[in-house]
Design a protein around this motif. Structure first.
Motif, mmCIF file in Angstrom:
data_model
loop_
_atom_site.group_PDB
_atom_site.id
_atom_site.type_symbol
_atom_site.label_atom_id
_atom_site.label_comp_id
_atom_site.label_asym_id
_atom_site.label_seq_id
_atom_site.Cartn_x
_atom_site.Cartn_y
_atom_site.Cartn_z
ATOM 1 N N HIS A 30 9.370 -8.742 25.152
ATOM 2 C CA HIS A 30 9.144 -7.389 24.650
ATOM 3 C C HIS A 30 7.652 -7.167 24.448
ATOM 4 O O HIS A 30 6.897 -8.119 24.246
ATOM 5 C CB HIS A 30 9.850 -7.208 23.300
ATOM 6 C CG HIS A 30 11.339 -7.304 23.364
ATOM 7 N ND1 HIS A 30 12.154 -6.210 23.541
ATOM 8 C CD2 HIS A 30 12.165 -8.383 23.278
ATOM 9 C CE1 HIS A 30 13.420 -6.601 23.559
ATOM 10 N NE2 HIS A 30 13.447 -7.911 23.403
ATOM 11 N N PRO A 31 7.216 -5.906 24.470
ATOM 12 C CA PRO A 31 5.837 -5.633 24.042
ATOM 13 C C PRO A 31 5.682 -5.975 22.572
ATOM 14 O O PRO A 31 6.663 -6.130 21.838
ATOM 15 C CB PRO A 31 5.672 -4.129 24.294
ATOM 16 C CG PRO A 31 7.064 -3.581 24.289
ATOM 17 C CD PRO A 31 7.949 -4.669 24.826
ATOM 18 N N LEU A 32 4.456 -6.124 22.141
ATOM 19 C CA LEU A 32 4.162 -6.368 20.729
ATOM 20 C C LEU A 32 3.565 -5.110 20.128
ATOM 21 O O LEU A 32 2.490 -4.676 20.565
ATOM 22 C CB LEU A 32 3.183 -7.543 20.585
ATOM 23 C CG LEU A 32 2.843 -7.939 19.147
ATOM 24 C CD1 LEU A 32 4.060 -8.582 18.469
ATOM 25 C CD2 LEU A 32 1.657 -8.897 19.106
ATOM 26 N N PRO A 33 4.244 -4.513 19.113
ATOM 27 C CA PRO A 33 5.559 -4.872 18.595
ATOM 28 C C PRO A 33 6.658 -4.320 19.483
ATOM 29 O O PRO A 33 6.404 -3.430 20.301
ATOM 30 C CB PRO A 33 5.568 -4.189 17.228
ATOM 31 C CG PRO A 33 4.764 -2.943 17.460
ATOM 32 C CD PRO A 33 3.655 -3.354 18.397
ATOM 33 N N PRO A 34 7.896 -4.823 19.360
ATOM 34 C CA PRO A 34 9.001 -4.254 20.133
ATOM 35 C C PRO A 34 9.137 -2.760 19.865
ATOM 36 O O PRO A 34 8.970 -2.304 18.735
ATOM 37 C CB PRO A 34 10.221 -5.027 19.620
ATOM 38 C CG PRO A 34 9.655 -6.313 19.105
ATOM 39 C CD PRO A 34 8.318 -5.965 18.530
ATOM 40 N N GLU A 35 9.436 -2.001 20.908
ATOM 41 C CA GLU A 35 9.480 -0.550 20.775
ATOM 42 C C GLU A 35 10.640 -0.091 19.899
ATOM 43 O O GLU A 35 10.513 0.882 19.156
ATOM 44 C CB GLU A 35 9.581 0.085 22.168
ATOM 45 C CG GLU A 35 8.354 -0.181 23.036
ATOM 46 C CD GLU A 35 8.524 0.311 24.447
ATOM 47 O OE1 GLU A 35 9.654 0.735 24.803
ATOM 48 O OE2 GLU A 35 7.544 0.283 25.206
ATOM 49 N N GLN A 36 11.766 -0.762 19.997
ATOM 50 C CA GLN A 36 12.940 -0.347 19.236
ATOM 51 C C GLN A 36 13.014 -1.095 17.919
ATOM 52 O O GLN A 36 12.960 -2.322 17.879
ATOM 53 C CB GLN A 36 14.209 -0.608 20.049
ATOM 54 C CG GLN A 36 15.483 -0.145 19.364
ATOM 55 C CD GLN A 36 16.707 -0.331 20.241
ATOM 56 O OE1 GLN A 36 16.606 -0.678 21.415
ATOM 57 N NE2 GLN A 36 17.888 -0.102 19.669
ATOM 58 N N LYS A 37 13.151 -0.354 16.831
ATOM 59 C CA LYS A 37 13.283 -0.972 15.521
ATOM 60 C C LYS A 37 14.644 -1.653 15.416
ATOM 61 O O LYS A 37 15.637 -1.162 15.960
ATOM 62 C CB LYS A 37 13.148 0.082 14.430
ATOM 63 C CG LYS A 37 13.091 -0.479 13.017
ATOM 64 C CD LYS A 37 12.833 0.636 12.003
ATOM 65 C CE LYS A 37 12.765 0.092 10.592
ATOM 66 N NZ LYS A 37 12.479 1.148 9.594
ATOM 67 N N PHE A 38 14.692 -2.800 14.742
ATOM 68 C CA PHE A 38 15.942 -3.528 14.604
ATOM 69 C C PHE A 38 16.004 -4.177 13.230
ATOM 70 O O PHE A 38 14.993 -4.319 12.535
ATOM 71 C CB PHE A 38 16.084 -4.590 15.698
ATOM 72 C CG PHE A 38 14.954 -5.592 15.738
ATOM 73 C CD1 PHE A 38 14.988 -6.733 14.946
ATOM 74 C CD2 PHE A 38 13.855 -5.388 16.557
ATOM 75 C CE1 PHE A 38 13.945 -7.652 14.973
ATOM 76 C CE2 PHE A 38 12.810 -6.297 16.581
ATOM 77 C CZ PHE A 38 12.853 -7.433 15.796
ATOM 78 N N GLN A 39 17.197 -4.579 12.841
ATOM 79 C CA GLN A 39 17.441 -5.209 11.547
ATOM 80 C C GLN A 39 17.608 -6.719 11.721
ATOM 81 O O GLN A 39 18.110 -7.182 12.742
ATOM 82 C CB GLN A 39 18.703 -4.636 10.904
ATOM 83 C CG GLN A 39 18.647 -3.142 10.639
ATOM 84 C CD GLN A 39 17.697 -2.793 9.520
ATOM 85 O OE1 GLN A 39 17.795 -3.327 8.420
ATOM 86 N NE2 GLN A 39 16.767 -1.888 9.782
#
Length: 204
Positions: A30-39
């Motif tokens: 993934h790019p830094l930071p990942p584009e999709q927020k996650f829990q």
């Protein structure tokens, strides 16, 4: 001492940790930071493929296949260190990766587009493995910013500590807010570059 000591051994421990390491390494980049927020909490590896001259050996190795992280870390849930039960997940891991991205964006000689990451989320009882897996990643991969150049994961040290010796990472990569206000000693940059090159010659 003349008696057997109570040494615990587990025939399954090493294989369980290796399963976790293999799982982390198999995750998509993934790019830094990942584009999709996650829990969720977990562990991560950060990779570099840019043009900062002392890191060229590492960057060249990663331009084919991302196998040599420059940093590995973890994010744990609230209460984890005190052994409390984790009742709900939070975005601690995603937030940690965002913090790292902000550190890189702040400095003068690194570009965030040259960084990427892999991560794995741990839930349930596996949360207790997070610290062990992070340590195993660091031992296995020898990331430069864990093993040789200290300070990448630091937060603002506070005004009362600005007279101490500046972190090695901030010496190599000036630009974070506290570095600009630093009053204390700074490590010798040329010596740090020598250590970087020596480390990468052994590990990449």
């Amino acid at each position: 001492m003349g008696q057997d000591l109570p040494v615990f051994e587990s025939p399954t421990f090493e294989s369980a940790v290796q399963d976790a390491l293999d799982f982390v390494a198999s995750q998509p980049v993934h790019p830094l930071p990942p584009e999709q927020k996650f829990q969720g909490p977990g562990v991560y590896m950060i990779y570099y493929t840019g043009n900062f001259d002392p890191y060229q050996r590492l960057a060249n190795a990663n331009r084919g296949t991302l196998t040599n992280p420059i940093y590995a870390g973890k994010a744990v849930p609230k209460g984890w260190r005190k052994g409390r039960e984790v009742k709900e997940l939070s975005d601690k891991l995603h937030m940690r990766l965002r913090e790292h991205a902000r550190s890189i964006e702040a400095v003068e000689n690194l570009t965030l587009d040259n960084f990427s990451c892999r991560f794995a989320i741990f839930t349930g009882e596996e949360i207790d493995m997070i610290g062990t897996v992070e340590n195993a990643l660091i031992r296995q991969r020898d990331p430069l910013w864990n093993q040789e150049i200290d300070g990448f994961g630091n937060h603002h040290p506070g005004q009362n500590r600005l007279d101490q010796t500046l972190a090695e990472w901030d010496t190599l990569h000036p630009g974070r807010s506290w570095e600009q206000d630093w009053r204390g000693d700074r490590p010798d940059r040329d010596r740090l570059v020598e250590r970087v090159e020596s480390h990468l010659s052994r590990t990449v």
